[in-house]
Write a protein that holds these residues in place. Structure first.
Motif, PDB file in Angstrom:
ATOM      1  N   ILE A  56       0.855  -1.177   0.000  1.00  0.00           N
ATOM      2  CA  ILE A  56       0.000   0.000   0.000  1.00  0.00           C
ATOM      3  C   ILE A  56       0.891   1.227   0.000  1.00  0.00           C
ATOM      4  O   ILE A  56       1.713   1.414   0.912  1.00  0.00           O
ATOM      5  N   GLN A  57       0.741   2.083  -1.004  1.00  0.00           N
ATOM      6  CA  GLN A  57       1.587   3.256  -1.148  1.00  0.00           C
ATOM      7  C   GLN A  57       1.059   4.414  -0.307  1.00  0.00           C
ATOM      8  O   GLN A  57      -0.056   4.391   0.216  1.00  0.00           O
ATOM      9  N   ASN A  58       1.896   5.469  -0.199  1.00  0.00           N
ATOM     10  CA  ASN A  58       1.571   6.613   0.653  1.00  0.00           C
ATOM     11  C   ASN A  58       0.313   7.336   0.195  1.00  0.00           C
ATOM     12  O   ASN A  58      -0.462   7.837   1.028  1.00  0.00           O
ATOM     13  N   GLN A  59       0.067   7.407  -1.119  1.00  0.00           N
ATOM     14  CA  GLN A  59      -1.117   8.100  -1.617  1.00  0.00           C
ATOM     15  C   GLN A  59      -2.395   7.492  -1.080  1.00  0.00           C
ATOM     16  O   GLN A  59      -3.375   8.197  -0.827  1.00  0.00           O
ATOM     17  N   GLN A  60      -2.405   6.190  -0.877  1.00  0.00           N
ATOM     18  CA  GLN A  60      -3.579   5.517  -0.332  1.00  0.00           C
ATOM     19  C   GLN A  60      -3.612   5.588   1.186  1.00  0.00           C
ATOM     20  O   GLN A  60      -4.685   5.639   1.795  1.00  0.00           O
ATOM     21  N   LEU A  61      -2.448   5.618   1.824  1.00  0.00           N
ATOM     22  CA  LEU A  61      -2.398   5.642   3.279  1.00  0.00           C
ATOM     23  C   LEU A  61      -2.904   6.962   3.846  1.00  0.00           C
ATOM     24  O   LEU A  61      -3.578   6.986   4.876  1.00  0.00           O
ATOM     25  N   VAL A  62      -2.579   8.081   3.198  1.00  0.00           N
ATOM     26  CA  VAL A  62      -2.989   9.383   3.729  1.00  0.00           C
ATOM     27  C   VAL A  62      -4.496   9.576   3.639  1.00  0.00           C
ATOM     28  O   VAL A  62      -5.052  10.463   4.295  1.00  0.00           O
ATOM     29  N   GLN A  63      -5.181   8.762   2.847  1.00  0.00           N
ATOM     30  CA  GLN A  63      -6.628   8.846   2.738  1.00  0.00           C
ATOM     31  C   GLN A  63      -7.341   7.838   3.639  1.00  0.00           C
ATOM     32  O   GLN A  63      -8.570   7.821   3.693  1.00  0.00           O
TER      33      GLN A  63
END
Length: 246
Positions: A56-63
């Motif tokens: 899971i990349q950062n773009q998905q984690l921040v959401q």
């Protein structure tokens, strides 16, 4: 005498046809491709290492959620335990606690969440670069008890490479209407010279009790669920001397 000659002629033809048929079979033999196999005790391949089957990349984690359990609860076969939003630990294949190891940069997190599931995991997915979920026999590389799976959180607290333009960073703000959550995060990596990198990052989160319509507490209807608030602050400083060999 005529009958004997015919039998002899028939026998000769039969023998000749057998020889011709055998010769045709000899000509159809094909050469197989040579298979070469080499082995060396010091040569390692990708099979020797744990391979993550979900990244899971950062773009998905921040959401996603502000805790590691909530952030991974939407992944297949993963959900969060039921000890509240402040202590949500990932559950993989129904396994929890010590059977699911949570690592930070492939190292132990040094907290008590594995001993008591109502304690928070000291890993923040908002500041993470990526999260790897490892299942199967590869988890045995990190311990004999991780039969459920493994969660490895990779972040930038310790810089591993120099920023391309001398500096790089990110800033994030978020608000959640379900709990009046206010979350702010920031990270900055600065190159000090040609081989030294400095990393500064921090996070602050303030969330109220969850809003739950038709929630009943001791027979009375209330708007919010008690004891579901969460507050956290985090600040880190990392300094690295980076060379060609690491």
């Amino acid at each position: 005498m005529l009958f004997t000659r015919s039998v002899l002629t028939l026998s000769i033809f039969t023998a000749l046809s057998s020889v011709i048929h055998a010769a045709n079979e000899t000509n159809t033999v094909s050469k197989l491709k040579t298979i070469e196999a080499t082995a060396h005790p010091l040569v390692q391949t990708a099979v020797d290492y744990a391979a993550a089957d979900n990244i899971i990349q950062n773009q998905q984690l921040v959401q996603g959620g502000a805790t590691i359990g909530e952030a991974l609860s939407d992944q297949v076969g993963v959900y969060s335990n039921q000890f509240g939003p402040g202590a949500s630990r990932p559950v993989i294949r129904g396994q929890d606690s010590a059977r699911v190891k949570v690592l930070q940069n492939a190292s132990e997190t040094i907290d008590v969440s594995t001993l008591s599931p109502d304690h928070a995991v000291m890993v923040n997915p908002i500041l993470a670069k990526q999260v790897e979920i490892v299942r199967g026999p590869s988890t045995l590389l990190y311990g004999a008890g991780t039969v459920g799976g493994l969660v490895n959180v990779t972040d930038n607290k310790i810089p591993t490479q120099m920023p391309e333009q001398g500096y790089e960073g990110q800033v994030g703000l978020r608000y959640n209407t379900g709990s009046d959550e206010k979350l702010g995060s920031a990270g900055l990596t600065v190159g000090l010279g040609e081989q030294v990198a400095l990393r500064l990052e921090g996070l602050k989160r303030d969330a109220n009790n969850y809003i739950a319509p038709n929630y009943l507490h001791e027979g009375e209807k209330e708007r919010r669920v008690d004891n579901t608030f969460a507050k956290s602050e985090e600040a880190t400083v990392g300094l690295s001397w980076i060379h060609d060999r690491g």
